[in-house]
Design a protein around this motif. Structure first.
Motif, short mmCIF file in Angstrom:
data_model
loop_
_atom_site.label_atom_id
_atom_site.label_comp_id
_atom_site.label_asym_id
_atom_site.label_seq_id
_atom_site.Cartn_x
_atom_site.Cartn_y
_atom_site.Cartn_z
N ALA A 88 9.55 -1.66 10.85
CA ALA A 88 10.03 -1.02 9.50
C ALA A 88 10.99 -1.99 9.12
CB ALA A 88 10.20 0.19 9.82
N GLN A 92 11.50 -4.58 5.25
CA GLN A 92 12.32 -4.10 4.04
C GLN A 92 12.65 -5.39 3.09
OE1 GLN A 92 12.70 -1.04 3.19
NE2 GLN A 92 11.78 -0.84 5.32
N ALA A 101 16.31 2.40 6.15
CA ALA A 101 15.27 2.53 7.30
C ALA A 101 15.80 2.63 8.42
CB ALA A 101 14.34 1.31 7.10
#
Length: 221
Positions: A88, A92, A101
């Motif tokens: 994750a 970004q 995140a």
């Protein structure tokens, strides 16, 4: 000329054992090595004792196996969550996205009751976030964190009051234990819990170090 020996005779051993009926409680391994006939009578009590010793050993082994299995399952869950967090963060497109995140994953995937991120540089997109604080690296309020920022090792447990107050402010009284991730040259990440036993000194910090490294790497991209 006859030879003498100090070896006790069988009837002497038997007499001594009669006088010390609890001897085998001190040496349970000896009871396991004795050969006892399986007929009924007094000898059956020793055989029952041997069986009970074996059962107790089996219960202890079962308990240890269950603990190992539970630990293995928890480590597997943490490994999956840490991997998902890393992916994750790497997805970004901006530093602000990385910070958001990180905060979201710590609160949701890792069930953090209070998440705090302290950075030494401003990041675009983090304005107004209650969990984000931007301070200078030489800010006097960071003095209590000097040692942990120098060695980069995560801290777990109840933090010193000055650290606690700086990180959580008005929420400090609600937080009973913390996992603190120092990021040398970058800042600090804290995950607070209302459970005093959630984070404790001596707990493993491997996954915390991995999370800190992933966050720092993603920010530097």
């Amino acid at each position: 000329m006859s030879e003498t020996t100090d070896k006790p005779r069988a009837h002497e051993v038997a007499a001594w054992l009669r006088q010390n009926p609890r001897f085998l409680q001190q040496f349970p391994d000896l009871a396991l090595s004795l050969e006892v006939p399986r007929e009924s009578g007094q000898a059956a009590s020793l055989a029952s004792y041997q069986l009970e010793v074996l059962r107790e050993k089996n219960r202890e082994l079962s308990r240890r196996l269950q603990e190992l299995f539970a630990n293995a399952q928890e480590n597997e869950r943490l490994a999956v969550r840490t991997h998902q967090l890393t992916l994750a963060l790497m997805r970004q497109p901006s530093a602000g996205g990385v910070v958001r995140a990180m905060a979201a994953s710590l609160a949701e995937d890792f069930a953090g009751d209070r998440v705090r991120i302290v950075l030494f540089q401003q990041v675009e997109g983090g304005e107004g976030a209650h969990w984000l604080r931007i301070v200078d690296a030489d800010d006097a309020r960071l003095v209590p964190f000097r040692d942990c920022l120098a060695d980069g090792e995560p801290l777990c447990g109840r933090l010193h009051p000055d650290k606690h107050a700086f990180l959580y402010g008005e929420d400090a009284e609600q937080v009973q234990s913390t996992a603190l991730l120092p990021l040398p040259g970058v800042g600090l990440v804290a995950v607070g819990s209302v459970d005093p036993n959630r984070f404790f000194p001596g707990m493993g910090t491997l996954f915390l170090r991995m999370m800190a490294e992933a966050f720092t790497t993603a920010l530097s991209r």
